[in-house]
Write a protein that holds these residues in place. Structure first.
Motif, mmCIF file in Angstrom:
data_model
loop_
_atom_site.group_PDB
_atom_site.id
_atom_site.type_symbol
_atom_site.label_atom_id
_atom_site.label_comp_id
_atom_site.label_asym_id
_atom_site.label_seq_id
_atom_site.Cartn_x
_atom_site.Cartn_y
_atom_site.Cartn_z
ATOM 1 N N GLY A 1 -5.953 10.620 1.190
ATOM 2 C CA GLY A 1 -6.506 9.293 1.433
ATOM 3 C C GLY A 1 -6.369 8.384 0.231
ATOM 4 O O GLY A 1 -6.031 7.200 0.366
ATOM 5 N N PHE A 2 -6.595 8.948 -0.964
ATOM 6 C CA PHE A 2 -6.506 8.138 -2.174
ATOM 7 C C PHE A 2 -5.063 7.763 -2.496
ATOM 8 O O PHE A 2 -4.750 6.597 -2.750
ATOM 9 C CB PHE A 2 -7.106 8.891 -3.365
ATOM 10 C CG PHE A 2 -6.978 8.149 -4.663
ATOM 11 C CD1 PHE A 2 -7.728 7.008 -4.905
ATOM 12 C CD2 PHE A 2 -6.084 8.574 -5.640
ATOM 13 C CE1 PHE A 2 -7.603 6.306 -6.095
ATOM 14 C CE2 PHE A 2 -5.950 7.882 -6.829
ATOM 15 C CZ PHE A 2 -6.704 6.736 -7.055
ATOM 16 N N VAL A 3 -4.158 8.749 -2.466
ATOM 17 C CA VAL A 3 -2.767 8.503 -2.869
ATOM 18 C C VAL A 3 -2.003 7.705 -1.819
ATOM 19 O O VAL A 3 -1.389 6.680 -2.126
ATOM 20 C CB VAL A 3 -2.039 9.836 -3.159
ATOM 21 C CG1 VAL A 3 -0.557 9.587 -3.419
ATOM 22 C CG2 VAL A 3 -2.672 10.534 -4.349
ATOM 23 N N SER A 4 -2.033 8.183 -0.565
ATOM 24 C CA SER A 4 -1.180 7.581 0.460
ATOM 25 C C SER A 4 -1.798 6.369 1.137
ATOM 26 O O SER A 4 -1.107 5.655 1.875
ATOM 27 C CB SER A 4 -0.817 8.624 1.525
ATOM 28 O OG SER A 4 -1.957 9.062 2.229
ATOM 29 N N GLU A 5 -3.060 6.120 0.917
ATOM 30 C CA GLU A 5 -3.693 4.930 1.479
ATOM 31 C C GLU A 5 -4.055 3.938 0.361
ATOM 32 O O GLU A 5 -3.447 2.888 0.224
ATOM 33 C CB GLU A 5 -4.948 5.330 2.276
ATOM 34 C CG GLU A 5 -4.651 6.085 3.557
ATOM 35 C CD GLU A 5 -3.990 5.210 4.613
ATOM 36 O OE1 GLU A 5 -4.348 4.037 4.749
ATOM 37 O OE2 GLU A 5 -3.098 5.719 5.306
ATOM 38 N N THR A 6 -5.057 4.288 -0.448
ATOM 39 C CA THR A 6 -5.569 3.353 -1.449
ATOM 40 C C THR A 6 -4.541 3.040 -2.536
ATOM 41 O O THR A 6 -4.214 1.873 -2.790
ATOM 42 C CB THR A 6 -6.842 3.920 -2.104
ATOM 43 O OG1 THR A 6 -7.778 4.262 -1.075
ATOM 44 C CG2 THR A 6 -7.463 2.886 -3.026
ATOM 45 N N LEU A 7 -4.027 4.067 -3.211
ATOM 46 C CA LEU A 7 -3.095 3.848 -4.313
ATOM 47 C C LEU A 7 -1.795 3.208 -3.817
ATOM 48 O O LEU A 7 -1.239 2.328 -4.472
ATOM 49 C CB LEU A 7 -2.801 5.176 -5.015
ATOM 50 C CG LEU A 7 -2.018 5.091 -6.333
ATOM 51 C CD1 LEU A 7 -2.752 4.210 -7.333
ATOM 52 C CD2 LEU A 7 -1.808 6.489 -6.919
ATOM 53 N N TYR A 8 -1.344 3.631 -2.636
ATOM 54 C CA TYR A 8 -0.138 3.024 -2.064
ATOM 55 C C TYR A 8 -0.347 1.539 -1.814
ATOM 56 O O TYR A 8 0.507 0.703 -2.169
ATOM 57 C CB TYR A 8 0.254 3.728 -0.767
ATOM 58 C CG TYR A 8 1.189 2.902 0.072
ATOM 59 C CD1 TYR A 8 2.515 2.713 -0.309
ATOM 60 C CD2 TYR A 8 0.741 2.272 1.234
ATOM 61 C CE1 TYR A 8 3.372 1.916 0.441
ATOM 62 C CE2 TYR A 8 1.585 1.484 1.985
ATOM 63 C CZ TYR A 8 2.905 1.314 1.589
ATOM 64 O OH TYR A 8 3.735 0.513 2.326
ATOM 65 N N ASP A 9 -1.462 1.179 -1.182
ATOM 66 C CA ASP A 9 -1.745 -0.236 -0.891
ATOM 67 C C ASP A 9 -1.733 -1.075 -2.167
ATOM 68 O O ASP A 9 -1.163 -2.169 -2.216
ATOM 69 C CB ASP A 9 -3.110 -0.379 -0.196
ATOM 70 C CG ASP A 9 -3.089 0.099 1.243
ATOM 71 O OD1 ASP A 9 -1.983 0.210 1.805
ATOM 72 O OD2 ASP A 9 -4.166 0.384 1.793
ATOM 73 N N LEU A 10 -2.376 -0.560 -3.213
ATOM 74 C CA LEU A 10 -2.500 -1.318 -4.455
ATOM 75 C C LEU A 10 -1.167 -1.445 -5.193
ATOM 76 O O LEU A 10 -0.827 -2.529 -5.679
ATOM 77 C CB LEU A 10 -3.542 -0.651 -5.360
ATOM 78 C CG LEU A 10 -4.982 -0.656 -4.820
ATOM 79 C CD1 LEU A 10 -5.893 0.165 -5.723
ATOM 80 C CD2 LEU A 10 -5.516 -2.080 -4.684
ATOM 81 N N THR A 11 -0.398 -0.364 -5.262
ATOM 82 C CA THR A 11 0.880 -0.419 -5.991
ATOM 83 C C THR A 11 1.911 -1.249 -5.235
ATOM 84 O O THR A 11 2.680 -1.998 -5.849
ATOM 85 C CB THR A 11 1.435 0.993 -6.248
ATOM 86 O OG1 THR A 11 1.490 1.722 -5.007
ATOM 87 C CG2 THR A 11 0.562 1.739 -7.232
ATOM 88 N N PHE A 12 1.921 -1.139 -3.921
ATOM 89 C CA PHE A 12 2.884 -1.918 -3.143
ATOM 90 C C PHE A 12 2.569 -3.412 -3.238
ATOM 91 O O PHE A 12 3.465 -4.242 -3.399
ATOM 92 C CB PHE A 12 2.885 -1.470 -1.681
ATOM 93 C CG PHE A 12 3.942 -2.146 -0.845
ATOM 94 C CD1 PHE A 12 5.286 -1.978 -1.129
ATOM 95 C CD2 PHE A 12 3.588 -2.955 0.223
ATOM 96 C CE1 PHE A 12 6.262 -2.603 -0.365
ATOM 97 C CE2 PHE A 12 4.557 -3.580 0.990
ATOM 98 C CZ PHE A 12 5.900 -3.398 0.697
ATOM 99 N N SER A 13 1.273 -3.759 -3.173
ATOM 100 C CA SER A 13 0.874 -5.158 -3.315
ATOM 101 C C SER A 13 1.254 -5.693 -4.691
ATOM 102 O O SER A 13 1.723 -6.823 -4.825
ATOM 103 C CB SER A 13 -0.638 -5.300 -3.092
ATOM 104 O OG SER A 13 -0.981 -4.975 -1.777
ATOM 105 N N ALA A 14 1.048 -4.859 -5.727
ATOM 106 C CA ALA A 14 1.402 -5.271 -7.090
ATOM 107 C C ALA A 14 2.904 -5.484 -7.222
ATOM 108 O O ALA A 14 3.354 -6.414 -7.909
ATOM 109 C CB ALA A 14 0.929 -4.222 -8.098
ATOM 110 N N SER A 15 3.691 -4.659 -6.554
ATOM 111 C CA SER A 15 5.139 -4.813 -6.583
ATOM 112 C C SER A 15 5.565 -6.083 -5.858
ATOM 113 O O SER A 15 6.407 -6.843 -6.352
ATOM 114 C CB SER A 15 5.811 -3.587 -5.942
ATOM 115 O OG SER A 15 7.222 -3.713 -5.967
ATOM 116 N N VAL A 16 4.979 -6.330 -4.694
ATOM 117 C CA VAL A 16 5.297 -7.532 -3.916
ATOM 118 C C VAL A 16 5.009 -8.789 -4.728
ATOM 119 O O VAL A 16 5.795 -9.742 -4.745
ATOM 120 C CB VAL A 16 4.500 -7.551 -2.595
ATOM 121 C CG1 VAL A 16 4.580 -8.927 -1.935
ATOM 122 C CG2 VAL A 16 5.024 -6.490 -1.643
ATOM 123 N N THR A 17 3.878 -8.789 -5.441
ATOM 124 C CA THR A 17 3.481 -9.942 -6.242
ATOM 125 C C THR A 17 4.503 -10.249 -7.335
ATOM 126 O O THR A 17 4.773 -11.412 -7.645
ATOM 127 C CB THR A 17 2.106 -9.696 -6.891
ATOM 128 O OG1 THR A 17 1.140 -9.471 -5.857
ATOM 129 C CG2 THR A 17 1.680 -10.888 -7.733
#
Length: 299
Positions: free
Chosen positions: A77-93
């Motif tokens: 849940g932490f890696v594939s949901e929370t951490l993924y959401d945050l890192t992907f958003s940071a990359s998009v930005t």
């Protein structure tokens, strides 16, 4: 229908539904939601919709699992949901949606390497050929071979690669946990822990009032259903049928096709010849992966 065929169909369906994720998230962002708020909506409504389903199908007793499995699902849940959401958003930005999307589809590479190490899965020429075609198809679909408008940011690229690793870990974790409990129970705990972690990180108690407007809540429910609950349930169920971890993300990459088509239909994004060619290559890579050639291992 044999078990493996059923597994491939379920993973393919997961990919089809996951393809709507970008559209759902974009619609929420147009309502004023930040990346963290979008992720919160996705996880909140995912677990809200999943809870009655798991209780009806499995009952309360099925939720009692051993601590080792619970810890693994918390990590998922932490890696594939929370951490993924945050890192992907940071990359998009930092590098934009298209470039971040290209980086994300490095995930099958990580899965193939980790599957070889952790699960001793054979690395065949057929798999490598399908992987190379898949990466090329995803790249062409997302970019149309035009990199002129892309931002180059080392930090953004690193976040994108980390997001790809987190995305790939869905398969690695699920391969370990899928056969240890009912897919409904597995999906429930992944979404539950994903929600808990993102709720804390996003400071949900301080959200502004517009986050609870009827339209925003309706879009949040749609996002939770299409980006979290249903695809996870299909994916975990497919992995539980015995699908090799290294094959799963390639089959699920059909989401790139769906994402491109939805972008064209809903947001009037251009879909040129090269984009269409990329879609064809992605689909062809899935076919190549599942044609019964003679397997020769690459050591």
């Amino acid at each position: 229908m044999n078990k493996l065929t059923k597994g491939y169909i379920l993973i393919f369906m997961a990919g089809l539904i996951w393809g709507s994720t970008g559209t759902c998230m974009k619609l929420l962002s147009l309502e004023g939601c930040t990346d963290a708020q979008v992720a919160f909506h996705m996880q909140f409504f995912g677990i809200l919709l999943m809870t009655p389903m798991v209780l009806i199908k499995c009952g309360w007793r099925a939720l009692k699992i051993d601590l080792k499995l619970l810890a693994m699902l918390a990590a998922t849940g932490f890696v594939s949901e929370t951490l993924y959401d945050l890192t992907f958003s940071a990359s998009v930005t930092r590098v934009g949606v298209a470039f971040a999307g290209v980086l994300l589809y490095l995930s099958p590479v990580f899965v193939m390497i980790l599957s070889r190490i952790l699960y001793k899965e054979s690395l065949t020429k057929q798999k490598i050929c399908a992987l190379v075609l898949n990466l090329a198809g995803c790249f062409i679909t997302v970019t149309g071979c035009d990199l002129s408008g892309f931002n180059v940011s080392i930090v953004g690229i690193l976040f994108g690669v980390l997001a790809a690793l987190c995305y790939g870990m869905i398969t690695i974790f699920d391969k370990y946990t899928a056969e240890k409990a009912d897919p409904f129970v597995i999906t429930f705990y992944i979404l539950l822990f994903g929600f808990i972690f993102i709720a804390i990180i996003s400071r949900c108690w301080s959200f502004p009032a517009y986050m609870f407007a009827p339209k925003t809540l309706a879009l949040g429910a749609m996002t939770g259903l299409l980006a979290a609950q249903l695809p996870y349930l299909f994916f975990v169920s497919g992995i539980a049928c015995g699908i090799e971890a290294s094959k799963a993300p390639i089959v699920a990459s059909v989401e790139v096709v769906v994402s491109a088509l939805l972008g064209m239909i809903i947001f009037k994004e251009d879909l040129g010849f090269l984009n269409a060619l990329g879609i064809a290559i992605v689909l062809f890579s899935i076919v190549i992966l599942n044609v019964n050639f003679g397997k020769k291992e690459v050591n």
